[in-house]
Design a protein around this motif. Structure first.
Motif, PDB file in Angstrom:
ATOM      1  N   TYR A  37      30.887  47.422  33.371  1.00 61.64           N
ATOM      2  CA  TYR A  37      32.062  47.599  34.215  1.00 61.64           C
ATOM      3  C   TYR A  37      32.208  46.413  35.160  1.00 61.64           C
ATOM      4  O   TYR A  37      31.228  45.732  35.475  1.00 61.64           O
ATOM      5  CB  TYR A  37      31.948  48.897  35.031  1.00 61.64           C
ATOM      6  CG  TYR A  37      32.197  50.137  34.217  1.00 61.64           C
ATOM      7  CD1 TYR A  37      33.366  50.877  34.364  1.00 61.64           C
ATOM      8  CD2 TYR A  37      31.268  50.569  33.275  1.00 61.64           C
ATOM      9  CE1 TYR A  37      33.602  52.012  33.613  1.00 61.64           C
ATOM     10  CE2 TYR A  37      31.495  51.704  32.511  1.00 61.64           C
ATOM     11  CZ  TYR A  37      32.660  52.423  32.689  1.00 61.64           C
ATOM     12  OH  TYR A  37      32.896  53.543  31.927  1.00 61.64           O
ATOM     13  N   SER A  38      33.451  46.186  35.584  1.00 62.71           N
ATOM     14  CA  SER A  38      33.691  45.173  36.604  1.00 62.71           C
ATOM     15  C   SER A  38      34.322  45.831  37.824  1.00 62.71           C
ATOM     16  O   SER A  38      35.002  46.859  37.706  1.00 62.71           O
ATOM     17  CB  SER A  38      34.607  44.056  36.083  1.00 62.71           C
ATOM     18  OG  SER A  38      35.946  44.523  35.961  1.00 62.71           O
ATOM     19  N   ARG A  39      34.057  45.246  38.952  1.00 64.77           N
ATOM     20  CA  ARG A  39      34.683  45.673  40.207  1.00 64.77           C
ATOM     21  C   ARG A  39      35.032  44.406  40.967  1.00 64.77           C
ATOM     22  O   ARG A  39      34.263  43.456  40.997  1.00 64.77           O
ATOM     23  CB  ARG A  39      33.726  46.544  41.021  1.00 64.77           C
ATOM     24  CG  ARG A  39      34.264  46.945  42.392  1.00 64.77           C
ATOM     25  CD  ARG A  39      33.306  47.886  43.106  1.00 64.77           C
ATOM     26  NE  ARG A  39      33.682  48.095  44.494  1.00 64.77           N
ATOM     27  CZ  ARG A  39      33.251  47.350  45.508  1.00 64.77           C
ATOM     28  NH1 ARG A  39      32.399  46.342  45.281  1.00 64.77           N
ATOM     29  NH2 ARG A  39      33.656  47.603  46.741  1.00 64.77           N
ATOM     30  N   ASN A  40      36.220  44.365  41.582  1.00 69.70           N
ATOM     31  CA  ASN A  40      36.709  43.144  42.223  1.00 69.70           C
ATOM     32  C   ASN A  40      36.687  41.967  41.252  1.00 69.70           C
ATOM     33  O   ASN A  40      36.428  40.827  41.628  1.00 69.70           O
ATOM     34  CB  ASN A  40      35.866  42.804  43.463  1.00 69.70           C
ATOM     35  CG  ASN A  40      36.004  43.829  44.559  1.00 69.70           C
ATOM     36  OD1 ASN A  40      37.064  44.441  44.713  1.00 69.70           O
ATOM     37  ND2 ASN A  40      34.942  44.049  45.309  1.00 69.70           N
ATOM     38  N   HIS A  41      36.950  42.259  39.963  1.00 66.04           N
ATOM     39  CA  HIS A  41      36.948  41.238  38.906  1.00 66.04           C
ATOM     40  C   HIS A  41      35.570  40.596  38.728  1.00 66.04           C
ATOM     41  O   HIS A  41      35.463  39.483  38.229  1.00 66.04           O
ATOM     42  CB  HIS A  41      37.999  40.153  39.177  1.00 66.04           C
ATOM     43  CG  HIS A  41      39.405  40.689  39.273  1.00 66.04           C
ATOM     44  ND1 HIS A  41      40.163  40.975  38.167  1.00 66.04           N
ATOM     45  CD2 HIS A  41      40.165  40.993  40.350  1.00 66.04           C
ATOM     46  CE1 HIS A  41      41.349  41.433  38.552  1.00 66.04           C
ATOM     47  NE2 HIS A  41      41.373  41.456  39.879  1.00 66.04           N
ATOM     48  N   ILE A  42      34.524  41.304  39.116  1.00 65.01           N
ATOM     49  CA  ILE A  42      33.151  40.812  38.963  1.00 65.01           C
ATOM     50  C   ILE A  42      32.418  41.750  38.015  1.00 65.01           C
ATOM     51  O   ILE A  42      32.400  42.971  38.232  1.00 65.01           O
ATOM     52  CB  ILE A  42      32.427  40.742  40.321  1.00 65.01           C
ATOM     53  CG1 ILE A  42      33.137  39.748  41.255  1.00 65.01           C
ATOM     54  CG2 ILE A  42      30.967  40.347  40.134  1.00 65.01           C
ATOM     55  CD1 ILE A  42      32.662  39.809  42.686  1.00 65.01           C
ATOM     56  N   CYS A  84      44.080  44.786  37.420  1.00 65.49           N
ATOM     57  CA  CYS A  84      43.161  45.677  38.122  1.00 65.49           C
ATOM     58  C   CYS A  84      41.756  45.093  38.113  1.00 65.49           C
ATOM     59  O   CYS A  84      41.267  44.643  37.075  1.00 65.49           O
ATOM     60  CB  CYS A  84      43.171  47.054  37.467  1.00 65.49           C
ATOM     61  SG  CYS A  84      42.016  48.219  38.201  1.00 65.49           S
ATOM     62  N   GLY A  85      41.080  45.108  39.262  1.00 66.73           N
ATOM     63  CA  GLY A  85      39.727  44.585  39.326  1.00 66.73           C
ATOM     64  C   GLY A  85      38.674  45.558  38.826  1.00 66.73           C
ATOM     65  O   GLY A  85      37.535  45.171  38.575  1.00 66.73           O
ATOM     66  N   GLU A  86      39.056  46.840  38.663  1.00 66.32           N
ATOM     67  CA  GLU A  86      38.122  47.871  38.196  1.00 66.32           C
ATOM     68  C   GLU A  86      38.352  48.042  36.697  1.00 66.32           C
ATOM     69  O   GLU A  86      39.307  48.684  36.270  1.00 66.32           O
ATOM     70  CB  GLU A  86      38.373  49.191  38.921  1.00 66.32           C
ATOM     71  CG  GLU A  86      38.543  49.039  40.419  1.00 66.32           C
ATOM     72  CD  GLU A  86      37.264  49.324  41.183  1.00 66.32           C
ATOM     73  OE1 GLU A  86      36.442  50.090  40.674  1.00 66.32           O
ATOM     74  OE2 GLU A  86      37.105  48.776  42.277  1.00 66.32           O
ATOM     75  N   GLN A  87      37.456  47.462  35.901  1.00 70.81           N
ATOM     76  CA  GLN A  87      37.682  47.399  34.456  1.00 70.81           C
ATOM     77  C   GLN A  87      36.456  47.853  33.662  1.00 70.81           C
ATOM     78  O   GLN A  87      35.314  47.671  34.090  1.00 70.81           O
ATOM     79  CB  GLN A  87      37.999  45.954  34.038  1.00 70.81           C
ATOM     80  CG  GLN A  87      39.316  45.414  34.539  1.00 70.81           C
ATOM     81  CD  GLN A  87      40.484  45.886  33.698  1.00 70.81           C
ATOM     82  OE1 GLN A  87      40.382  45.997  32.482  1.00 70.81           O
ATOM     83  NE2 GLN A  87      41.604  46.163  34.347  1.00 70.81           N
ATOM     84  N   ALA A 120      39.241  51.107  34.371  1.00 68.60           N
ATOM     85  CA  ALA A 120      38.299  52.228  34.368  1.00 68.60           C
ATOM     86  C   ALA A 120      37.407  52.130  35.594  1.00 68.60           C
ATOM     87  O   ALA A 120      37.121  51.025  36.079  1.00 68.60           O
ATOM     88  CB  ALA A 120      37.452  52.234  33.105  1.00 68.60           C
ATOM     89  N   ASN A 121      36.974  53.268  36.077  1.00 71.34           N
ATOM     90  CA  ASN A 121      36.070  53.339  37.219  1.00 71.34           C
ATOM     91  C   ASN A 121      34.737  53.934  36.783  1.00 71.34           C
ATOM     92  O   ASN A 121      34.676  54.687  35.805  1.00 71.34           O
ATOM     93  CB  ASN A 121      36.664  54.215  38.328  1.00 71.34           C
ATOM     94  CG  ASN A 121      37.943  53.645  38.879  1.00 71.34           C
ATOM     95  OD1 ASN A 121      38.025  52.460  39.178  1.00 71.34           O
ATOM     96  ND2 ASN A 121      38.961  54.489  39.018  1.00 71.34           N
ATOM     97  N   ILE A 122      33.678  53.616  37.510  1.00 66.82           N
ATOM     98  CA  ILE A 122      32.400  54.254  37.247  1.00 66.82           C
ATOM     99  C   ILE A 122      32.504  55.735  37.592  1.00 66.82           C
ATOM    100  O   ILE A 122      33.399  56.151  38.327  1.00 66.82           O
ATOM    101  CB  ILE A 122      31.255  53.597  38.047  1.00 66.82           C
ATOM    102  CG1 ILE A 122      31.508  53.702  39.553  1.00 66.82           C
ATOM    103  CG2 ILE A 122      31.064  52.152  37.624  1.00 66.82           C
ATOM    104  CD1 ILE A 122      30.331  53.299  40.404  1.00 66.82           C
ATOM    105  N   THR A 279      29.026  43.506  43.075  1.00 68.00           N
ATOM    106  CA  THR A 279      30.431  43.296  42.721  1.00 68.00           C
ATOM    107  C   THR A 279      31.297  43.022  43.938  1.00 68.00           C
ATOM    108  O   THR A 279      32.519  43.103  43.863  1.00 68.00           O
ATOM    109  CB  THR A 279      30.973  44.522  41.968  1.00 68.00           C
ATOM    110  OG1 THR A 279      30.806  45.695  42.777  1.00 68.00           O
ATOM    111  CG2 THR A 279      30.251  44.698  40.644  1.00 68.00           C
ATOM    112  N   ASN A 280      30.687  42.666  45.047  1.00 68.11           N
ATOM    113  CA  ASN A 280      31.434  42.348  46.260  1.00 68.11           C
ATOM    114  C   ASN A 280      31.294  40.880  46.626  1.00 68.11           C
ATOM    115  O   ASN A 280      31.638  40.477  47.722  1.00 68.11           O
ATOM    116  CB  ASN A 280      30.953  43.210  47.434  1.00 68.11           C
ATOM    117  CG  ASN A 280      31.969  43.293  48.546  1.00 68.11           C
ATOM    118  OD1 ASN A 280      33.165  43.348  48.285  1.00 68.11           O
ATOM    119  ND2 ASN A 280      31.505  43.300  49.779  1.00 68.11           N
TER     120      ASN A 280
END
Length: 302
Positions: A37-42, A84-87, A120-122, A279-280
């Motif tokens: 998963y990615s968050r904030n495009h990370i 979306c950054g949440e992928q 997608a989210n965790i 991911t921040n």
């Protein structure tokens, strides 16, 4: 873009992508994949997923047409292209495109690389899971993250029909893993999880759980456990890339776990914080004339 598909250098919305019929994945599931998963495009835990991906491909003698660093750069660039950054970040390699033949094609046939990104989210780890048990009738190379997922598909359908969340596989009396996850138990303050042999996929989330237990001085026992131990455990823990540490409340309609919630909560909080911290991080964009779009993304140090 809301979602994004990639195939051998071409990309578009997933629904617009077209794949050759002679890609060996269509006939044989001849390939391997990984996902996170990615968050904030990370992308979370990317190095570990890439290492496992290359290991799976190597075990099947598939030659990935990228180095590890090149593939990481490509994935990092791709997640920057979606809105979306949440992928959910999924990638696979297949042995190539050639006329149907069970034997490998010639070395001139190059492997095909796919990437799929979708919002997608965790999972919410406060939710407790309902599980079922199924005899593990899959092949004996569960340690390879192969595209041959029909047994997992059938298990997922059975799970849904039973109104549950996941299926726990067992071979005879030995518990192996779940259809889409790893499974561990807590008993008397000890985490017990199946050994990383050929009967389970060595999960990245499983490895993070083990490391977190050791950080908190929670003993870890990586030896096989059986169905009776599963049902008698203080807690039953399900781990995967999208659900870092989920506790079960029911297996085969019988209540389980719930006797060590403080350990579960401690691990859940720590694993979630690890994800949020990684991911921040801040990205910086640098010019790179060697790449087609001249952009390379790297993390800034703090």
């Amino acid at each position: 873009m809301e979602n994004l598909g990639y195939y051998n250098g071409e990309y578009d919305l997933i629904e617009n992508m077209k794949i050759p019929m002679n890609d060996r994945v269509c006939y044989f599931g001849d390939g391997v994949y990984d996902a996170t998963y990615s968050r904030n495009h990370i992308i979370f835990a990317l190095d570990e997923h890439i290492d496992r991906f290359f290991n799976s491909a190597g075990l099947l003698k598939i030659k990935i047409p990228y180095t590890k660093d090149e593939l990481k750069d490509l994935l990092n660039e791709m997640v920057q292209k979606v809105d979306c950054g949440e992928q959910f970040v999924y990638w696979q390699v297949t042995r190539g495109t050639s006329m149907r033949n069970h034997a490998f094609p010639s070395d001139e046939v190059k492997a095909n690389v796919w990437i799929v990104l979708k919002p997608a989210n965790i999972k919410d780890m406060s939710q407790r899971l309902k599980l079922i048990t199924l005899e593990d009738t899959r092949f004996l190379h569960c340690n390879i993250k192969t595209l041959n997922l029909l047994p997992s598909v059938m298990a997922a359908q059975k799970t849904e029909e039973m109104g549950c969340h996941e299926a726990v596989f067992h071979r005879g009396d030995r518990v192996t893993e779940c259809a889409h996850s790893n499974i561990s138990i807590i008993k008397d303050g000890i985490l017990k999880t199946a050994p990383a042999d050929n009967l389970i996929l060595p999960g990245i989330a499983r490895a993070h759980l083990i490391r977190m237990c050791k950080k908190f001085n929670i003993p870890v026992n990586e030896t096989p456990f059986n169905l009776k131990e599963l049902m008698d455990a203080d807690e039953v823990i399900v781990t995967s890339s999208g659900q870092f540490c989920m506790a079960a409340c029911e297996i085969d309609r019988k209540p389980v776990g719930g006797r060590a919630p403080e350990i579960v909560k401690k691990l859940q909080d720590a694993l979630l914080n690890e994800f949020l911290e990684e991911t921040n991080k801040i990205w910086e964009v640098t010019y790179d004339s060697r790449r087609v779009n001249n952009i390379k993304y790297r993390r800034k140090s703090r």
